[in-house]
Design an enzyme around this catalytic site. Structure first.
Site, mmCIF file in Angstrom:
data_model
loop_
_atom_site.group_PDB
_atom_site.id
_atom_site.type_symbol
_atom_site.label_atom_id
_atom_site.label_comp_id
_atom_site.label_asym_id
_atom_site.label_seq_id
_atom_site.Cartn_x
_atom_site.Cartn_y
_atom_site.Cartn_z
ATOM 1 N N TYR A 185 0.854 -1.189 0.000
ATOM 2 C CA TYR A 185 0.000 0.000 0.000
ATOM 3 C C TYR A 185 0.895 1.245 0.000
ATOM 4 O O TYR A 185 1.589 1.529 0.983
ATOM 5 C CB TYR A 185 -0.909 0.030 1.232
ATOM 6 C CG TYR A 185 -2.004 -1.008 1.253
ATOM 7 C CD1 TYR A 185 -2.326 -1.762 0.126
ATOM 8 C CD2 TYR A 185 -2.730 -1.240 2.415
ATOM 9 C CE1 TYR A 185 -3.332 -2.701 0.155
ATOM 10 C CE2 TYR A 185 -3.750 -2.185 2.455
ATOM 11 C CZ TYR A 185 -4.040 -2.919 1.322
ATOM 12 O OH TYR A 185 -5.047 -3.861 1.361
ATOM 13 N N GLY B 74 -19.437 -3.067 -2.373
ATOM 14 C CA GLY B 74 -19.238 -3.191 -3.794
ATOM 15 C C GLY B 74 -18.053 -2.322 -4.154
ATOM 16 O O GLY B 74 -17.047 -2.332 -3.471
#
Length: 313
Positions: free
Chosen positions: A70, A228
């Protein structure tokens, strides 16, 4: 057997109650609402990222998800600066990929055993830890994302062997899995699996069987993309009419409804919603206090599973 902590009314070291209540992860009681650190970005400023992480801890969150890839180590460095031992935070990292700044998704897979070991070592250095409490092995068996090919097609047993060795050496405390199929999970359970991170949300419920298996085996279910995704190709929970109706009725946001539904789905569900925005952080935390009655749950449960895929790391 429900995955609940042994001290449900005990606050975190900061004195705040655990958002979403207590859950169990790698043998420790943690907040069911954790924090996914992927969205912390160098371009927003290091001081702002450190300040946001302090808000995270002071809000009662004691479960932070990260990875060396990250921000090519930036996120781990911020965690090292912001999180103190007395905060009592369980830091979770993952291996299986490595930064590729010039690539289309800025990642490349790193699935071979020697790469997994090297990634754990990199995480230890950047986090400033002697041992990482939990490390997830991010495979490519299911969900959106890159798919292994060539020398990156590595047998699970070879990967688990190095992960178990790292656990035996004390460099990691527990092993988790990410982006795996039911068959892979069943094969891995004898090695001792603490959690599974798969793509799962109200609109993407392909893994119901796996979630139930995790509950039966006392394995935490930690879904990524819990709403989602706002990225092209993946459906969004916040677009669903049933979610919008529930939000109007409850006086909250559609995103909060989606997170609350996940917490209601099973007691072994832990969440790691990510944000770099303090207001969004507060909203995510508040989702843990939203009660969904039977009628609302029934309406949400009737939302069909959507399809869609995208090339992501």
């Amino acid at each position: 057997m429900p995955l609940t902590g042994t001290s449900s009314h005990e606050p975190t070291p900061t004195g705040a109650p655990r958002p979403g209540g207590p859950g169990l992860l790698a043998g420790r009681t943690v907040s069911r609402i954790g924090y996914g650190a992927m969205q912390l970005r160098a371009e927003d400023g290091r001081a702002a990222a450190v300040a946001l992480l302090r808000r995270v801890v002071e809000s009662g969150i004691d479960h932070i998800d990260t990875a060396q890839f990250y921000g090519d180590g930036f996120v781990n460095g911020v965690i090292r600066e912001a999180i103190r031992p007395e905060d009592g935070v369980l830091v979770v990292s993952k291996v299986g990929a490595t930064p590729d700044p010039d690539g289309p998704v800025h990642l490349r897979l790193a699935q071979r055993p020697e790469e997994l070991r090297a990634s754990v070592e990199d995480n230890l250095i950047s986090l400033g830890l002697d041992s990482i409490p939990l490390v997830n092995l991010r495979r490519t068996d299911s969900g959106p994302g890159l798919r292994a090919e060539g020398d990156q097609l590595v047998d699970l047993d070879d990967q688990l062997a190095v992960m178990v060795a790292l656990r035996d050496e004390g460099k990691i405390g527990a092993i988790g899995l990410s982006s795996v199929s039911p068959d892979i999970l069943r094969r891995a359970i004898p090695a001792g699996i603490a959690c599974v991170q798969n793509s799962y949300s109200l609109v993407r419920r392909d893994d119901e069987e796996m979630l139930d298996l995790c509950a039966a085996e006392n394995i935490a279910w930690v879904p990524y993309f819990p709403l989602g995704s706002g990225l092209p190709g993946l459906p969004k929970v916040t677009d669903e009419p049933a979610v919008l109706a529930a939000a109007r009725s409850l006086g909250c946001t559609p995103a909060q409804v989606g997170l609350a539904w996940l917490l209601h789905r099973a007691p072994n569900v832990l969440l790691i919603p990510g944000t770099a925005n303090a207001e969004h952080l507060r909203a995510n935390i508040a989702a843990g206090a939203i009660a969904l009655d039977k009628a609302t749950l029934a309406a949400l449960d009737s939302v069909p599973t959507r399809t869609g895929d995208i090339e992501l790391g």
